[in-house]
Design a protein around this motif. Structure first.
Motif, PDB file in Angstrom:
ATOM      1  N   ILE A 263      47.614  -2.430 -54.120  1.00 10.51           N
ATOM      2  CA  ILE A 263      47.999  -3.557 -54.967  1.00 10.51           C
ATOM      3  C   ILE A 263      48.117  -4.829 -54.131  1.00 10.51           C
ATOM      4  N   ARG A 264      48.705  -4.704 -52.966  1.00  9.99           N
ATOM      5  CA  ARG A 264      48.870  -5.874 -52.093  1.00  9.99           C
ATOM      6  C   ARG A 264      47.528  -6.407 -51.603  1.00  9.99           C
ATOM      7  N   GLN A 265      46.526  -5.530 -51.582  1.00 10.39           N
ATOM      8  CA  GLN A 265      45.189  -5.954 -51.180  1.00 10.39           C
ATOM      9  C   GLN A 265      44.403  -6.560 -52.346  1.00 10.39           C
TER      10      GLN A 265
ATOM     11  N   ILE B 277      43.492  -4.974 -55.054  1.00  3.59           N
ATOM     12  CA  ILE B 277      42.557  -3.995 -55.593  1.00  3.59           C
ATOM     13  C   ILE B 277      43.070  -3.472 -56.937  1.00  3.59           C
ATOM     14  N   THR B 278      42.182  -3.375 -57.906  1.00  4.57           N
ATOM     15  CA  THR B 278      42.555  -2.884 -59.231  1.00  4.57           C
ATOM     16  C   THR B 278      42.253  -1.394 -59.343  1.00  4.57           C
ATOM     17  N   PRO B 279      42.836  -0.703 -60.328  1.00  6.68           N
ATOM     18  CA  PRO B 279      42.589   0.735 -60.503  1.00  6.68           C
ATOM     19  C   PRO B 279      41.125   1.085 -60.736  1.00  6.68           C
ATOM     20  N   GLN B 280      40.321   0.120 -61.165  1.00  2.00           N
ATOM     21  CA  GLN B 280      38.916   0.393 -61.444  1.00  2.00           C
ATOM     22  C   GLN B 280      38.014   0.293 -60.208  1.00  2.00           C
ATOM     23  N   GLU B 281      38.529  -0.239 -59.110  1.00  6.37           N
ATOM     24  CA  GLU B 281      37.688  -0.495 -57.932  1.00  6.37           C
ATOM     25  C   GLU B 281      37.760   0.661 -56.934  1.00  6.37           C
ATOM     26  N   LYS B 282      37.041   1.726 -57.239  1.00  7.48           N
ATOM     27  CA  LYS B 282      37.075   2.948 -56.436  1.00  7.48           C
ATOM     28  C   LYS B 282      36.586   2.721 -55.008  1.00  7.48           C
TER      29      LYS B 282
ATOM     30  N   GLU C 280      38.595   3.194 -51.298  1.00  9.87           N
ATOM     31  CA  GLU C 280      38.169   4.054 -50.194  1.00  9.87           C
ATOM     32  C   GLU C 280      38.051   3.276 -48.895  1.00  9.87           C
ATOM     33  N   GLU C 281      37.567   2.046 -48.985  1.00 10.12           N
ATOM     34  CA  GLU C 281      37.439   1.221 -47.791  1.00 10.12           C
ATOM     35  C   GLU C 281      38.810   0.828 -47.247  1.00 10.12           C
ATOM     36  N   ALA C 282      39.729   0.524 -48.143  1.00  4.44           N
ATOM     37  CA  ALA C 282      41.043   0.034 -47.724  1.00  4.44           C
ATOM     38  C   ALA C 282      41.953   1.119 -47.185  1.00  4.44           C
ATOM     39  N   CYS C 283      41.847   2.356 -47.713  1.00  3.53           N
ATOM     40  CA  CYS C 283      42.822   3.391 -47.352  1.00  3.53           C
ATOM     41  C   CYS C 283      42.810   3.738 -45.872  1.00  3.53           C
ATOM     42  N   ASP C 284      41.677   3.517 -45.178  1.00  2.00           N
ATOM     43  CA  ASP C 284      41.613   3.806 -43.746  1.00  2.00           C
ATOM     44  C   ASP C 284      42.556   2.915 -42.939  1.00  2.00           C
ATOM     45  N   LYS C 285      42.904   1.765 -43.504  1.00  2.17           N
ATOM     46  CA  LYS C 285      43.750   0.816 -42.784  1.00  2.17           C
ATOM     47  C   LYS C 285      45.227   0.982 -43.116  1.00  2.17           C
ATOM     48  N   ALA C 286      45.523   1.943 -43.970  1.00  2.00           N
ATOM     49  CA  ALA C 286      46.919   2.176 -44.358  1.00  2.00           C
ATOM     50  C   ALA C 286      47.477   3.357 -43.572  1.00  2.00           C
ATOM     51  N   GLU C 287      48.516   3.101 -42.791  1.00  2.00           N
ATOM     52  CA  GLU C 287      49.184   4.161 -42.039  1.00  2.00           C
ATOM     53  C   GLU C 287      50.530   4.424 -42.714  1.00  2.00           C
TER      54      GLU C 287
ATOM     55  N   ASN D 150      41.541   9.767 -56.118  1.00  2.00           N
ATOM     56  CA  ASN D 150      40.436   9.431 -55.227  1.00  2.00           C
ATOM     57  C   ASN D 150      40.380  10.445 -54.086  1.00  2.00           C
ATOM     58  N   PRO D 151      39.269  11.153 -53.919  1.00  2.00           N
ATOM     59  CA  PRO D 151      39.165  12.217 -52.908  1.00  2.00           C
ATOM     60  C   PRO D 151      39.497  11.768 -51.490  1.00  2.00           C
ATOM     61  N   LYS D 152      39.068  10.583 -51.109  1.00  2.00           N
ATOM     62  CA  LYS D 152      39.303  10.131 -49.741  1.00  2.00           C
ATOM     63  C   LYS D 152      40.775   9.864 -49.485  1.00  2.00           C
ATOM     64  N   ILE D 153      41.443   9.277 -50.473  1.00  2.00           N
ATOM     65  CA  ILE D 153      42.873   9.001 -50.338  1.00  2.00           C
ATOM     66  C   ILE D 153      43.658  10.307 -50.278  1.00  2.00           C
ATOM     67  N   ARG D 154      43.298  11.239 -51.130  1.00  2.00           N
ATOM     68  CA  ARG D 154      43.984  12.528 -51.149  1.00  2.00           C
ATOM     69  C   ARG D 154      43.782  13.284 -49.833  1.00  2.00           C
ATOM     70  N   GLU D 155      42.585  13.240 -49.311  1.00  2.00           N
ATOM     71  CA  GLU D 155      42.283  13.951 -48.070  1.00  2.00           C
ATOM     72  C   GLU D 155      43.167  13.475 -46.924  1.00  2.00           C
ATOM     73  N   LYS D 156      43.345  12.176 -46.832  1.00  2.00           N
ATOM     74  CA  LYS D 156      44.153  11.619 -45.746  1.00  2.00           C
ATOM     75  C   LYS D 156      45.619  12.021 -45.865  1.00  2.00           C
ATOM     76  N   LEU D 157      46.156  11.943 -47.061  1.00  2.00           N
ATOM     77  CA  LEU D 157      47.567  12.242 -47.245  1.00  2.00           C
ATOM     78  C   LEU D 157      47.868  13.741 -47.218  1.00  2.00           C
TER      79      LEU D 157
END
Length: 226
Positions: free
Chosen positions: A45-47, A49-54, A58-65, A103-110
């Motif tokens: 949300i802070r970036q 990004i809306t719920p529709q922008e899959k 995926e691009e942003a989640c790599d930068k979230a620790e 989102n598969p990529k977000i789930r995989e990381k967490l």
């Protein structure tokens, strides 16, 4: 060997409250997976990004620790070195988390972070797919639920106690919509694990639900001779 207790169920069923109570009594570590997904949702949300922008998700989640620490016995969720715990229960964050968690990529990381923690510590973990996907070999699995109306009443009470006005019917409709979305999503949908015990909290107190789960834990230990 670490012991894992998995508590799944729909939004508003009281999973977090019960999981914390069980962990406190058993002196286990409580892992609020929902808070981790909410932290990711807050980041998105802070970036802007809306719920529709899959793809942007995926691009942003790599930068979230995201990590969990305890201060004076209280869980704190850290997002990119900032304690974001106070912001995680906002309605906007919850709705984004329901979408982004599919989102598969977000789930995989967490999920990887959650499994590592559970392999090292006795934990109580709650969420939507703990018993089915994250910790399929958990010693105790519970599917905690309550009627949509009961959950809406609980939510309205929380909001009113904070001085926020609400309409019960709107809250209930939102809960039903989230239930449908969580149960029909393609990746790790919300469902009761085959070996999970169903616990309906609609007419039970917090202590009654807590005691039910602790009794399940004790029986599981007796079965393996501990």
């Amino acid at each position: 060997m670490a012991v894992n207790i998995a508590i799944d169920g729909p939004a508003g069923a009281g999973k977090s409250t019960i999981a914390k109570a069980v962990a406190r009594e058993l002196e286990f570590i409580y892992v609020d997976t929902g808070a981790m997904y909410r932290a990711m949702a807050l980041y998105l949300i802070r970036q802007g990004i809306t719920p529709q922008e899959k793809e942007k998700m995926e691009e942003a989640c790599d930068k979230a620790e995201i990590s969990i620490i305890y201060e004076n016995g209280a869980q704190q969720v850290i997002l990119n070195q900032e304690n974001v715990t106070p912001y995680l229960r906002q309605e906007e964050v919850g709705n984004m988390a329901s979408v982004s968690s599919a989102n598969p990529k977000i789930r995989e990381k967490l999920v990887e972070l959650q499994r590592i923690l559970a392999s090292k510590e006795n934990v109580v973990m709650d969420g939507r797919d703990i018993g089915t996907c994250v910790l399929p070999h958990a010693e105790v699995k519970v599917y905690l639920t309550a009627s949509a109306r009961t959950r809406a009443l609980r939510r309205c009470k929380e909001l009113e106690e904070k001085g926020i006005s609400c309409v019960l019917e709107e809250i209930e409709a939102d809960i039903k919509e989230r239930d449908y979305r969580d149960m029909t999503r393609e990746i790790s949908p919300l469902k009761q694990a085959e070996d999970a015990v169903l616990v309906d909290s609609s007419c039970l107190t917090i202590d009654e639900v807590k005691d039910t789960i602790i009794e399940l834990y004790r029986k599981s230990q007796e079965e393996i001779g501990v």
